[in-house]
Scaffold this motif. Structure first.
Motif, short mmCIF file in Angstrom:
data_model
loop_
_atom_site.label_atom_id
_atom_site.label_comp_id
_atom_site.label_asym_id
_atom_site.label_seq_id
_atom_site.Cartn_x
_atom_site.Cartn_y
_atom_site.Cartn_z
N PRO A 14 1.25 -1.30 -0.29
CA PRO A 14 0.11 -0.10 0.23
C PRO A 14 0.80 1.45 -0.24
O PRO A 14 2.06 1.69 1.02
N GLY A 15 0.29 2.65 -0.66
CA GLY A 15 0.76 3.64 -0.76
C GLY A 15 1.80 3.26 -1.77
O GLY A 15 3.06 4.89 -2.27
N SER A 16 3.20 2.18 -1.91
CA SER A 16 4.12 2.15 -3.37
C SER A 16 3.17 1.79 -4.57
O SER A 16 1.95 2.00 -5.06
N ASP A 17 4.03 2.61 -5.98
CA ASP A 17 3.21 1.95 -7.14
C ASP A 17 4.51 1.77 -7.81
O ASP A 17 5.08 1.15 -9.64
N LYS A 18 5.45 0.53 -7.15
CA LYS A 18 5.83 -0.48 -7.70
C LYS A 18 5.95 -1.55 -7.82
O LYS A 18 5.21 -1.87 -6.21
#
Length: 359
Positions: A14-18
């Protein structure tokens, strides 16, 4: 015991784009010892935690014994986890620690004692069964954690860097014991480490990960002899493979004013690819010191290990090369020497941009 299959398994925090693990595909046979290896942040521990049910599988799925594990709680997966920090109860004896999971299952005291004593005998812990963890060495505590997993008789062992807290000598001893124990029990095992030497010496097959993506899944010998790309080539092996990007010449590759000749088949592949430069790789043991021909280099460091020596050098063009040699005849610091490929040496060629193997 059971086979394990990762099918396009992905995980994103959660909160990551990778993606932490990006479309991982692995087929692990029943009874196989597989090691997940890679640098910090490569996704290896996340992949293990997905198998154990400690992380959600956001895309794809994982099967254990042919059963899809998506949505199956960790307690129902019939796996046993061995952690880096042992996770022992300090107020319980070794026997109580090893048998605690069985007690929670409602297994009788006599049956628990029998299973604990059998595991203790395998792990050479019999004389320590009545001790508390504080009275044990690091290696003994790790064996207690192993024993706790063994008594459960799971389908799968999941081991997350279990040797990281041990000193160098104890690590070598304990990894030998773990590998021998796994072969004796025949339980499918997935083992995570950042140490490529550990991976190469323990695994039936090794999966190399980088940035969440699988780079290569093969036997230790195949990873060493035919790395799929420049990353695997540089990661596997100690000292690492010499990897340098060099101009392509008609007869081979140029290092400064010298040309290191290549086989005709390799030259044809470079020509077909239309490359003016290539990432050239050669293992230190496949370079030798020469009296007359080869690339002229200056010695920066001689690492004498007793049975062998590694000579760290640089060529006039700034190219750094490491060669293995006899410590009794090794050149001295700041000497000028010549290096050439030994007759049986293998050369590895990789695309300078993609890093993919060319030969």
């Amino acid at each position: 015991m059971a086979s394990i299959t990762y099918k396009n398994a992905s995980c994103i925090y959660p909160g990551s784009d990778k993606l932490a693990v990006d479309s991982l595909n692995l087929d692990i046979s029943d009874g196989e010892f597989v090691v997940l290896v890679g640098p910090s942040g490569s996704g290896k521990s996340t992949a293990l935690r997905m198998l154990a049910g400690l992380e959600d599988i956001d895309e794809g799925h994982i099967e254990i014994g042919g059963k899809n594990m998506v949505g199956v709680p960790s307690k129902d997966r019939d796996i046993a986890m061995v952690f880096q920090n042992y996770a022992l109860y300090p107020n319980k004896t070794v026997a109580e620690n090893m048998g605690f999971a069985l007690k929670l299952r409602g297994v009788s005291a006599d049956e628990r004692r029998k299973k604990v004593e059998e595991a203790a005998k395998i792990l050479d812990l019999t004389e320590f069964l009545d001790r508390k963890p504080a009275k044990l060495s690091g290696g003994q505590r790790q064996r207690v954690a192993m024993g706790r997993a063994i008594v459960r008789e799971p389908q799968v062992f999941c081991m997350d860097e279990p040797l990281s807290n041990l000193d160098a000598k104890l690590r070598v001893q304990t990894r030998t014991q773990i590998a021998a124990l796994q072969r004796r029990l025949g339980t499918t095992t997935v083992y995570v480490t950042h140490d490529q030497v550990e991976a190469m010496t323990m695994g039936d097959r090794v999966a190399v990960l980088r940035f969440g993506k699988l780079q290569q899944f093969a036997s230790p010998n195949e990873l060493y002899d035919r790395p799929a790309n420049a990353f695997v080539a540089g990661f596997i092996g100690s000292p690492a493979m010499n990897l340098v990007t060099l101009p392509v010449a008609p007869e081979g590759v140029k290092i400064g004013e010298s040309v290191l000749e290549l086989e005709r088949d390799d030259l044809t592949k470079l020509s077909d690819a239309g490359l003016s430069e290539v990432t050239f790789g050669i293992r230190p043991e496949q370079l030798e010191i020469s009296e007359s021909d080869g690339v002229e280099v200056v010695v920066d460091l001689v690492e004498d290990l007793g049975s062998e020596a590694y000579v760290y050098t640089h060529a006039g063009s700034g190219v750094e090369l490491v060669a293995r040699c006899n410590p009794r005849t090794a050149p001295r610091l700041a000497d000028t020497a010549r290096l050439r490929k030994n007759p049986d040496g293998a050369v590895h060629l990789f695309h300078p941009e993609s890093g993919e193997r060319l030969n």
